[in-house]
Structure formats: C-alpha cells, structure tokens
Write a protein that holds these residues in place. Sequence first.
Motif, PDB file in Angstrom:
ATOM      1  N   GLU A 277      -1.614  -0.372   5.641  1.00 43.45           N
ATOM      2  CA  GLU A 277      -1.004  -1.136   4.540  1.00 43.45           C
ATOM      3  C   GLU A 277       0.328  -0.514   4.132  1.00 43.45           C
ATOM      4  N   GLN A 278       0.380   0.814   4.122  1.00 38.37           N
ATOM      5  CA  GLN A 278       1.645   1.483   3.773  1.00 38.37           C
ATOM      6  C   GLN A 278       2.716   1.214   4.815  1.00 38.37           C
TER       7      GLN A 278
ATOM      8  N   ILE B 257      -6.963   1.902   7.287  1.00 37.56           N
ATOM      9  CA  ILE B 257      -6.517   0.615   6.725  1.00 37.56           C
ATOM     10  C   ILE B 257      -5.457   0.862   5.644  1.00 37.56           C
ATOM     11  N   ALA B 258      -5.683   1.883   4.826  1.00 36.10           N
ATOM     12  CA  ALA B 258      -4.720   2.196   3.757  1.00 36.10           C
ATOM     13  C   ALA B 258      -3.377   2.648   4.361  1.00 36.10           C
TER      14      ALA B 258
ATOM     15  N   LYS C  13       8.039  -4.205   6.471  1.00 36.91           N
ATOM     16  CA  LYS C  13       7.959  -5.674   6.576  1.00 36.91           C
ATOM     17  C   LYS C  13       9.327  -6.369   6.627  1.00 36.91           C
TER      18      LYS C  13
ATOM     19  N   TYR D 260      -1.854   1.274  15.421  1.00 36.81           N
ATOM     20  CA  TYR D 260      -0.926   0.436  14.665  1.00 36.81           C
ATOM     21  C   TYR D 260       0.221   0.124  15.624  1.00 36.81           C
TER      22      TYR D 260
ATOM     23  N   THR E  24       2.895  -1.339   6.770  1.00 39.63           N
ATOM     24  CA  THR E  24       3.281  -2.746   6.699  1.00 39.63           C
ATOM     25  C   THR E  24       4.197  -2.998   5.507  1.00 39.63           C
ATOM     26  N   ALA E  25       3.868  -2.400   4.350  1.00 42.31           N
ATOM     27  CA  ALA E  25       4.724  -2.582   3.170  1.00 42.31           C
ATOM     28  C   ALA E  25       6.105  -1.978   3.416  1.00 42.31           C
TER      29      ALA E  25
END
Length: 370
Positions: A257-258, A253-254, A264, A285, A260-261
Amino acid sequence: MKVPFYGHQQQYLSIKDEIDSKMQEVIMSGQYVQGPMLKQFETELAAYAGTKYAIGVGNGTDALWLSFMALGLGEGDELITHANTFFATVEAMWTAGCSAVLVDCDPQTKCIDPDAVRRAISKRTRAIVPVHLYGQCAPMREIHKIADEYGLLVIEDNAQAIDARGDDFRIGELSDAVCSSFIIQKNLGTFGDGGAVWTNHQFVNDRIRRLRNHGSGQRDVHSYGFNSRLDDLHAGVLSAKLPHIGEWSDRRIAIAEQYTAGLKDCSFITLPHARPGYRHVFHLYVIETVNPADRGRMLDYLIKNGIDAKTHYSIAIHQQEGFPWGKPVRLAGSLANAEKNAASCISLPMFPELTQEEIDYTIEVVRNWK
Ligand SMILES: Cc1ncc(COP(=O)(O)O)c(C=O)c1O
C-alpha cells in the motif's frame, strides 16, 4: 543506502527462539526423515489450509508433478497454464510426461486469462494449472466453472501465495490439489528447499505418500516411486513460522500500500493490480515500465542506487533459448500480454522485515527516475 531483496536473517532473528526450539526438538528426537515433526507439520498445515490432507514433499516442483501423477495425468494429456509463470510449472508437466499448453495472462493481474483457457481446450485437455502469481489468486471461480463444463481437473500452483484468498473462495476449495513451495524466499520459507501438496482427495493423499517414499507405505514393500520428502528439520522450521504467516502477509500488504501510494503518479510505470475483494499477499511487488525498452535501463538505475530489484520473469517460457527441447507443447493463441510482462517487469524489494527507511528510500529512487 542499500535495500536488499530478501530478509531471511532478520526473519530468523525475529522468532529465533521458536525456530531454535523446533530444530532442537527434531535433533533430539533422533528421527529426521518422515519423523514426528513432519507428521506434526502436515497436521498443522492441513488445519491451516482447511483441507483433509497435507503431504510434505521435497520442493514445489515435485509437489506439482507428484500431484499430476497421483491424479493419473501422463503421456498424451494436455495441461493448460500461462506463459509468464515460473519455469517449474511447465517443467513439472513434462516430468510427469504430459503436454504443456501455454495461454496468455490477464493484462492487469498477470494471472491466467480464463477466456484464453476456454479457447485453448482440445480433445486431449485433461487439466488446468492456474498459478497464484506474485501472491494473488488466479480467478478460481471462472476456472472452476470451465473445468466443470469440460470435465477437467484443476491443480493450483500455490508456490507464491500461501495465505492469499479470493473474494469468495479459499485456496484449495475449488481444485483437486494445491501445490506449495517452501524454498526460503517464499512467503512461508525454510532454510533450503521444501514443498507440500494439500488436497481433499484421499486417493491423492495416499498415492503421493507412496510416490514420495520409493513407492512404499510399508517397510520393504515397494512399487514405482521416487525420493521426495520434506525433511523433519525443514518441517520444524515451517511449523515455527506457520503461526506468523498471517501477520507477515499483513505487513507485506501494508508495504505494498505504501509503494502504491508513493508511486501512483509515476507515469512511466504501471503498478500491480489487486482484484477487488481478493487478499493479494504480495510475494512480489511487480511494476512494469510503460515502455518495455526502458526496463533494462531502469533496472540498472535501481541497482546502481542500492535497490536490489529483480525481474519475475524476464523471459517467458516459450521465449527461452532452445524451447521446447523436444518436449510436447502447444502455444494457444496470442501470448502478447505474457510477452509484454516479461519484457517490462521489475520486482521491487518486498519482505515483511523491510524498514520504513528502506521503503521510503525505494519509493524516492523510483520516483526520481528519468
Ligand atoms: C510459480 C512457481 N511454481 C513452482 C515453483 C517451484 O517451486 P520450488 O522452487 O520449490 O521447486 C516456484 C518457485 O520456485 C514458483 O514460483
């Protein structure tokens, strides 16, 4: 720099002593098929899943068709799933003699679209098979409601999402059986093939235990059955890994998140959509190229630059050559979202042992496309 798609050896090395010790224990027990380690792992898995029973079987595909058979599904019965799942979901329906009904996926999550399920129901429909695709739960509340209304069974294809959760439901809480795969690349994987069914129905437990073992619950006494057992060596590996699944999911998940950041603002791709409140454990992913015509070029570019990207899955089930091979199937409504997903998906490297350097490099290479 090279970024691999899997980290099997790194994961082994990270808990080598625990895995080695379980394997030694099995070897020295002298019992390798339906021995004490299988029993132990089944007990641990049921406790982890929060269901009454867990049964180890040969692989995730067998888990599916054994569940269908145990639930009394067979010839003439229609089972509904979505066209962009892995091939095995549908293959298992046919192995059990059932008819497959393919519906579209939700354009954002890529999981089954409950409205499409509702529209696809016929007099012959007996079950819904939602897939927790890429590591995110299908919308089980909606599926359960439809199943209740029409008197249908629900079998969860959980090959990709162990440790995932919905906003207000757990896997196994709203269905008749949950089918998992433990093939090495899954979030909980052994060094080869493996699978399990978990359920709260005693009759499903009893039937699968017999079916997986030549129709036998007692030496020399048989009924119609198969050979599909989870070997004790695999059970030992899985028993060593199970206590780590939560921390491994958190790491996935972490990493997501990276990604996606970092990605984006890339206008040429869309990123995975996690439903609010759901625990998406990112087995994969999966990004999509906005223009499907770009997918092949982008995949080649990533691979040329050392990123071992893949596709899940680039050919929808009904678009496979030779489909449906004389097997009973019905395509229900438009499958446009599933077809777009197949045409534009790219899976980036995703496993808990990815290094910061590998994550950063992957983001940089994707960002520099075009
Ligand atoms: C969604 C889905 N269903 C079923 C399976 C079948 O599992 P197995 O390969 O263990 O037979 C897999 C994975 O392989 C899968 O991803």
